[in-house]
Enzyme design. Structure first.
Site, short mmCIF file in Angstrom:
data_model
loop_
_atom_site.label_atom_id
_atom_site.label_comp_id
_atom_site.label_asym_id
_atom_site.label_seq_id
_atom_site.Cartn_x
_atom_site.Cartn_y
_atom_site.Cartn_z
N LYS A 1 0.48 -6.28 -4.86
CA LYS A 1 1.42 -5.15 -4.82
C LYS A 1 2.54 -5.35 -5.84
O LYS A 1 2.89 -4.43 -6.60
CB LYS A 1 2.02 -4.99 -3.43
CG LYS A 1 2.83 -3.70 -3.28
CD LYS A 1 3.87 -3.78 -2.19
CE LYS A 1 5.14 -4.42 -2.68
NZ LYS A 1 6.28 -4.31 -1.75
N ASP B 1 1.64 -0.64 -0.65
CA ASP B 1 2.59 -1.13 0.33
C ASP B 1 2.23 -0.57 1.70
O ASP B 1 1.18 0.07 1.87
CB ASP B 1 4.02 -0.76 -0.07
CG ASP B 1 4.34 0.72 0.10
OD1 ASP B 1 3.39 1.52 0.28
OD2 ASP B 1 5.53 1.07 0.08
#
Length: 217
Positions: free
Chosen positions: A128, A146
């Site tokens: 991420k 996320d």
């Protein structure tokens, strides 16, 4: 009101959702405040399991004192602690960001790399974080999976996976690379404003006719 059309494929849902989110949030961008690749890397590591607002509040003091990888690498976690104390998990994160800066200096000459394999090798940086750096600092393709992105993707019916890497893989197969970054920013905003974790506001949601969760209500 148009009739709902159950039984849509993930690809069909994605095509519709991409268009609607683009209309809703045409100027969507990263909520973290940064000036360069180093700042977005460190800020994204700090943002794990906390709010972007808390990171943005602490960032000016942190980067004011440690504006470069070299300066942060020369610091100790104990010296960094007071500057990020308002951020969740600040003790561990102080260790991560100092170790990350040292890795940048030792292995990359103080320059933030753009390659995925290089980025995920840095302390505190997972996929991420790597995708956030690639999208926002280098304007390269990336999907930032996320908690908001994963939650909405499952609810809408774009994936049945829960592991972020597998969610990323599924989403990547449903849209062109050029859409990845904008889609990530837009779905995150939609998750914050409308499709909340506990009480999604389906009645006010512009993508409800293309959402598996809303169809089942």
């Amino acid at each position: 009101m148009p009739r709902r059309q159950p039984g849509k494929t993930p690809a069909q849902r994605m095509r519709a959702v991409v268009k609607i989110l683009a209309r809703l949030y045409p100027d969507a961008s990263c909520a973290l405040v940064f000036n360069n690749a180093f700042e977005v890397l460190i800020a994204t590591i700090l943002s794990a399991q906390t709010t972007d607002a808390s990171v943005n509040a602490a960032a000016p003091a942190l980067f004011g004192k440690y504006p470069t990888p070299e300066k942060l690498a020369a610091a100790t976690p104990e010296a960094v602690l007071p500057l990020i104390r308002t951020i969740g998990l600040y003790r561990n994160k102080s260790k991560y960001i100092v170790a990350c800066a040292r890795a940048l200096v030792d292995r990359f000459g103080g320059v933030v790399p753009s390659a995925m394999d290089d980025l995920v090798s840095l302390p505190g940086a997972g996929r991420k974080t790597a995708n956030c750096v690639r999208v926002n600092a280098f304007h390269l393709p990336g999907i930032m999976c996320d908690t908001h992105c994963c939650r909405l993707s499952a609810r809408i019916g774009l994936t049945d996976e829960t592991n972020p890497e597998k969610v990323e893989r599924d989403l990547a197969g449903l849209m062109p690379e050029r859409e990845w970054g904008d889609f990530s920013h837009r779905i995150i905003i939609h998750g914050r404003r409308v499709c909340h974790a506990r009480t999604p506001d389906c009645d006010a949601c512009a993508i409800r006719l293309h959402c598996r969760y809303a169809e089942a209500r």
